[in-house]
Each structure stands twice: as structure tokens, then as C-alpha cells.
Design a protein around this motif. Sequence first.
Motif, short mmCIF file in Angstrom:
data_model
loop_
_atom_site.label_atom_id
_atom_site.label_comp_id
_atom_site.label_asym_id
_atom_site.label_seq_id
_atom_site.Cartn_x
_atom_site.Cartn_y
_atom_site.Cartn_z
N LEU A 24 0.82 -1.21 0.00
CA LEU A 24 0.00 0.00 0.00
C LEU A 24 0.86 1.25 0.00
O LEU A 24 1.92 1.29 0.64
CB LEU A 24 -0.91 0.02 1.23
CG LEU A 24 -1.75 -1.24 1.49
CD1 LEU A 24 -2.52 -1.09 2.79
CD2 LEU A 24 -2.71 -1.48 0.33
N PRO A 25 0.42 2.29 -0.68
CA PRO A 25 1.13 3.57 -0.60
C PRO A 25 0.93 4.28 0.73
O PRO A 25 1.66 5.22 1.06
CB PRO A 25 0.52 4.37 -1.76
CG PRO A 25 -0.83 3.79 -1.95
CD PRO A 25 -0.71 2.34 -1.62
N SER A 26 -0.09 3.85 1.49
CA SER A 26 -0.38 4.47 2.78
C SER A 26 -1.16 3.49 3.63
O SER A 26 -1.93 2.68 3.10
CB SER A 26 -1.20 5.76 2.58
OG SER A 26 -1.69 6.24 3.82
N ASN A 27 -0.98 3.57 4.95
CA ASN A 27 -1.79 2.74 5.85
C ASN A 27 -2.92 3.54 6.46
O ASN A 27 -3.60 3.06 7.36
CB ASN A 27 -0.92 2.14 6.96
CG ASN A 27 -1.62 0.96 7.65
OD1 ASN A 27 -2.23 0.13 6.99
ND2 ASN A 27 -1.54 0.91 8.98
N ASP A 28 -3.13 4.77 5.99
CA ASP A 28 -4.27 5.56 6.46
C ASP A 28 -5.56 4.83 6.09
O ASP A 28 -5.81 4.53 4.92
CB ASP A 28 -4.27 6.95 5.81
CG ASP A 28 -3.14 7.83 6.33
OD1 ASP A 28 -2.51 7.43 7.31
OD2 ASP A 28 -2.90 8.88 5.72
N GLY A 29 -6.40 4.58 7.08
CA GLY A 29 -7.63 3.85 6.85
C GLY A 29 -7.49 2.37 7.08
O GLY A 29 -8.48 1.63 7.03
N ARG A 30 -6.25 1.88 7.26
CA ARG A 30 -5.97 0.48 7.58
C ARG A 30 -6.70 -0.47 6.65
O ARG A 30 -6.63 -0.34 5.44
CB ARG A 30 -6.30 0.22 9.05
CG ARG A 30 -5.55 1.13 10.01
CD ARG A 30 -5.92 0.88 11.44
NE ARG A 30 -5.34 1.89 12.32
CZ ARG A 30 -5.59 1.97 13.62
NH1 ARG A 30 -6.40 1.09 14.19
NH2 ARG A 30 -5.05 2.91 14.35
N ASP A 31 -7.41 -1.46 7.19
CA ASP A 31 -8.00 -2.48 6.33
C ASP A 31 -9.12 -1.92 5.46
O ASP A 31 -9.41 -2.46 4.38
CB ASP A 31 -8.53 -3.65 7.17
CG ASP A 31 -9.67 -3.24 8.09
OD1 ASP A 31 -10.82 -3.63 7.85
OD2 ASP A 31 -9.41 -2.52 9.07
N GLN A 32 -9.79 -0.82 5.88
CA GLN A 32 -10.87 -0.25 5.07
C GLN A 32 -10.34 0.32 3.76
O GLN A 32 -10.84 0.02 2.67
CB GLN A 32 -11.60 0.84 5.87
CG GLN A 32 -12.31 0.34 7.10
CD GLN A 32 -13.44 -0.61 6.78
OE1 GLN A 32 -14.08 -0.51 5.74
NE2 GLN A 32 -13.68 -1.55 7.68
N SER A 33 -9.31 1.17 3.85
CA SER A 33 -8.75 1.76 2.63
C SER A 33 -8.04 0.70 1.80
O SER A 33 -8.12 0.72 0.56
CB SER A 33 -7.79 2.89 2.99
OG SER A 33 -6.78 2.43 3.87
N ALA A 34 -7.36 -0.24 2.47
CA ALA A 34 -6.69 -1.30 1.73
C ALA A 34 -7.67 -2.09 0.87
O ALA A 34 -7.39 -2.44 -0.28
CB ALA A 34 -5.98 -2.24 2.71
N PHE A 35 -8.85 -2.35 1.42
CA PHE A 35 -9.86 -3.13 0.71
C PHE A 35 -10.52 -2.32 -0.39
O PHE A 35 -10.60 -2.77 -1.55
CB PHE A 35 -10.90 -3.61 1.73
CG PHE A 35 -11.94 -4.54 1.17
CD1 PHE A 35 -11.58 -5.71 0.54
CD2 PHE A 35 -13.29 -4.23 1.28
CE1 PHE A 35 -12.55 -6.58 0.03
CE2 PHE A 35 -14.25 -5.09 0.78
CZ PHE A 35 -13.88 -6.26 0.16
N LEU A 36 -10.99 -1.13 -0.07
CA LEU A 36 -11.80 -0.37 -1.02
C LEU A 36 -10.99 0.38 -2.07
O LEU A 36 -11.51 0.71 -3.13
CB LEU A 36 -12.70 0.61 -0.26
CG LEU A 36 -13.78 -0.04 0.61
CD1 LEU A 36 -14.51 1.01 1.44
CD2 LEU A 36 -14.75 -0.84 -0.23
N ILE A 37 -9.72 0.63 -1.78
CA ILE A 37 -8.87 1.31 -2.77
C ILE A 37 -7.99 0.30 -3.50
O ILE A 37 -8.04 0.18 -4.72
CB ILE A 37 -8.01 2.40 -2.10
CG1 ILE A 37 -8.90 3.48 -1.47
CG2 ILE A 37 -7.07 3.03 -3.13
CD1 ILE A 37 -8.14 4.55 -0.69
N GLU A 38 -7.18 -0.43 -2.72
CA GLU A 38 -6.20 -1.31 -3.35
C GLU A 38 -6.83 -2.55 -3.97
O GLU A 38 -6.28 -3.13 -4.91
CB GLU A 38 -5.14 -1.72 -2.32
CG GLU A 38 -3.83 -2.15 -2.93
CD GLU A 38 -3.13 -1.02 -3.70
OE1 GLU A 38 -2.40 -1.33 -4.66
OE2 GLU A 38 -3.32 0.16 -3.33
#
Length: 635
Positions: free
Chosen positions: A362-376
Motif C-alpha cells: 500500500l502507498p499508505s496505511n491511512d484507513g488500515r483495512d478499510q482503505s486497503a480493501f476499497l482502494i487497493e
Amino acid sequence: METPHGTMSRAIVYVIYDKRGRVDESVLFALRGLRPFAQRIVAVVNGRLRDDARAELELVADDVLQRENTGMDIWGQKAGLEVLGDDIESFDEVLLTNDTWYGPVRPFGPVFERMDAEDVDFWGLTDHPRVELDQSWTGEVIPYHLQSFWIAVRRRMFSSAEWKSYWAGLPVLQDWTEAVTRHEVTFTDRFASLGYRHGVVFPHQDYDTENPSIFNAAQMLDAGNPIVKRKPFFFWPITMDHEASIGKWLLDKVESYGYPRRLVLSSAARTSPPRDLTTDLGMTDVLPDIDVSYDPERPLRIVVVAHIFYVDMTDEILDRGDLLPCDYDLVVTTPDAHRAEAIEEILAARARPGRRTEVRVLPSNDGRDQSAFLIECRDIILGDDYDLIVKVHTKRTPQQGFTVGQHFKSQQLDNLLPNAGYAANLVALFQKEEGLGLAYPPMIHIGQGTLGHAWWGNRPRFEQVADQLGIEVPIDAVSPLAPFGSMYVARPRALRLLAEQRWRYSEFGGKEAYKDGGLAHVLERMPSYAAAENGFHTRTVLTAEYAALSHTALEFKLDELAATIPGTLRDKALFLQRAGWIGTGRAVDFFFMYLRINRPDKLEQAERMRRLATTPRRAVERVKRLLGVSGTPTT
């Protein structure tokens, strides 16, 4: 035109409301069922109507009228009568009905044939007894009346001056309460007093509740009622409990008579608060540890999406995934290259045929699993490569202490993938129910203060984000139906509203924003609502062991709370809600609860002071001066 069935020539005015402008499949099913018993069907749509929905309606109705959504369904009926105009005189009977029921569950024919032979001027399927003043919610005596969702009127009545005068003088009804008090409960009494005879097919005297169309719906179906009201599937669960009316058993009954279960579930999902719906329909499954339902002949394409922050939990994630009853792919998201390298070494050492793996940094861990799932992992959700996503992550919750944190982790993973037999039964739920969108453990309450407060400070922003995403599903009042802990199994199609939005890591606001009101906590509460918007329902799942622990704890907690207030559970809940004890949970709420109970004469003025005060403390101080009291009031 020759009457297809029976001796009566009949027109039907059927009123529809869907805030999205759609026409639900259950509505089309109902109109197709009514078609053989009507020479003319007028479908009246209050509010929006999409072009594709109009085309569907035109296949089953003779006239489709779209009108402004004013006056509720009663003014929709009035508009339908105006469409009929002078042609109404060519019919023996006009049926006024709406989309608040499912059917036909049982055949319409016997009902129409029976009532064709009755010497009446108007009739209904169901009725409601007289309610005396001391029991009335309107503040007035409620007279006996036919329930207005189905009123059939004969020529002698609809040709009369009294009929025309009634509709000409009917005021615009502003809301449901006015529709009931100014039309439904007065209509029968008014025309009966003018000498018009009325009848009912399934009279309330045959049943043992005040409103049998809701609370005795299963008995009515057995007696031949062709329809079932929608309300028993989403009515306030406390009242359903009070009447021991079990929505799940009603749905089973409906299905046993041949009505498609999916029509109820898909329409109810879009129009009901998800927690109310899942409670009324008993959508919690205690899954056995032995495979009793998985069909290996119909394997589903599964991907496990795992956000791994704690590298030492990688083996556990693999152990859990390997419990699935079929091959699966694994996509891992992790915050940095160092972790990714360590994870890839573990994956390589545990490689197995049939499992493809991929690690995304990930380019950032901001948002943790939520951003990882919905963005990445946006491509996975929006793509068509998989039938199911299993979303998990490494969880420790160290800020809550070891015991509480470990319990939260166990409550999530042990109720999602505890063993192979359970995992097979979990996947089988999705094999059996095409409309099942998500499954996850129930709301955690042991070691957590979620009961009654699970919105915490997230609801205002939740409403903003829901509006942004086009989610119009009713929002649960007390606690959301949500995968707290954010581990679940879902169909990608059920999550697409969440992934179609192009989220940015910057919106998650860094580490300090992972708290109530932050986007990550808001999106944690969103999946079931996003799924319901597209007609998918949710189930909660748990092991037999955890079900026993949870039920025992809940029973004790409720018993302790219930002991503080007299009356039935419904009495207790209504007392507290009317006292205002739903909201922020701050001391100011308790103060105003006291005020509502003990000084209602000052309540309106106090509420104005509360709205104008810049802080809760200042509001309380102003009201205390108004009342001439000091200290903390007690009941």
C-alpha cells in the motif's frame, strides 16, 4: 369485454411508491396475479418513475399514471379514479389497493368468487376493531373499520353523490398519520352511516390480536388469505416479540404456498432498516461444525482478501483460509515492502496447488483495512472473477487490553472460519440463497459497550456518505447492522456501491482519524446498507459454543436492565424512548429524560433553550434556572 373470472366486471386502481423510481418485482408479480380478475388495471405511481420501470408496468397494467408524490396512497387512489372517469360506470366493482402487500400467496379466485355472491356495497380483506379512548394512539376513539390497503366498492356506492362528495372534499394528506386518521379509520364508519352495506373476508373476530393482518398473518394464509402484508417482515421487533409473532416462520409459510422467497427478501432489504429485518426474520444462523449443506458440484470462486499488519499472524490467516471447502485465491495487502517480503517468504513456504497468492504493498496505511480493501482491491470488488470475497485482517486491538482484544479477535475469526465443516456450511448459505449479500458474526457485546450505542459518533457522517453513494435504505435508529471488526464473507456485487466510489487515502485522514466519526469507522458500518440498496440481505453467523455464551450473557444483561422498570419489555422500551433516552448518552440526555417525565409543561421552552445553547452544560444550567432547581434532578 368478457369478464375472465367470476360474475363481476372489475377495475383495479393499484398505487405504487418507490423513492428510487423503480418498480419492485413483487409489484409486477402482484399485478400479474390480479390480471385475470380485472378488465382494467390502472397503476398509479406516486413520485419518480424510471423509463425502464414504466415499460415493465405497461406490460401488466392498462394505464400507467405518474403523479407528484402528494397525499399519500389515498390521493394516488383518487387520481386513479379520475383516470377511470365516466368509464367507471361500465364496471360492477372497483378495487382500490396498493403495494403494501405480497401476493398472490394463495389464489385470488376463491376470495373474489365468495365476495361476488355477497350483497354488499363495499368490502375489504381485513378489518380492525373499535379502539376506546384509553387505548387509542390517536387521542380519539378509533371506530371499527376496514383496512384501507384493499377496499372494493360496488356501483351503487361509487355512482352516488356521497361518493363523489367524499373524494372532492378529501384534504391533502401530509403523512401516514393523517392518512390513517383522516381516511382509513373514518371511511367505513362514514359510508356505513349513510346506509351502505359492507363486508370483510377475514374478520378480526376470528383471531386473537387487535391487528391480525400483521400478528396472525400465518393463520390468515391458512384460512385462504391470498396476500400477506409487508409489515410483519420489518415491523418493530419489540412489538413482534410482544405478540410472539415470528416473521421467519411467516416467511417459511409464504414459501410453502409457492410464493418466491426471494421477492420478499429483495424488496424488504431495500425498504427496511436492516437490523429490524434480520431480527424479524431470524437471520442468525448457528452453523454446525460438520458439513451438512455444501454442494461440491456447485463450487464458488472464492478470494480471501487479507490485510496483514502483524506479519506473525500470516500463518493463522492461511490456516483459516485453508478451511474453505474449495480452492481459493489469496490477495494480501500490507503497509510496506519490508512486511511484504516477510509475508511472501511465508506464502512461498506454504504454497499449495489450487491457491494463487498475491501481495500488494500500500502507498499508505491511512484507513488500515478499510482503505486497503476499497482502494487497493477495488478491481476485485468491481470485477467478475469471483463469486465470494472473504475479508479478514490481522487483529489485536491492543488499546483495549489483552483480554478484551483477544476476545474481539476470537469473536471475529472463530465465528467466521473456525473449522472445515463450519466453513463449508457458511459457503453453502451463499449457494442456497442467491440474494444473500453478506454473512458475518453478530454485533460484539462481551467486553464492549456496543449495545444501544454502536453508532457512537458515526451516524451523522454515515448519513452523509450514504447520501453520497446513493444509498436510500432506511437507517437503523439504535445500532446499525454492521460487521463490527470488519471481517465478513460477501458477494462482490453486494459491495459494489462502496467500491464504485473512488476513495483516496487522504480522505481517511491519517492515524488520528481512525476513531468515531472518521471515514474508516463510518465505512465499517456501511456494507449491509450498501448491499441492501441493491436488494441483497445479510445474515449473521456464529458457532454453537459462542451462541450459548452470547445468549446467556445477553439474557442476563437484559434481565438486569428490565428489572429497573415495571411492565412488559415493550412497555419498558417505549417508556425509555418516550423519555428521550436514545441519543448521545450524555448527562444532558438524562436531564431531559427527567424533564419529559416530571415537567412536561416546561419541555417546549426547555427544548428551545437546548437548541440555542452553545454547549450541553449551558443548556442544562439555563433549564435549571427556568425550573428554579439546583444540583442534579432525580426521578
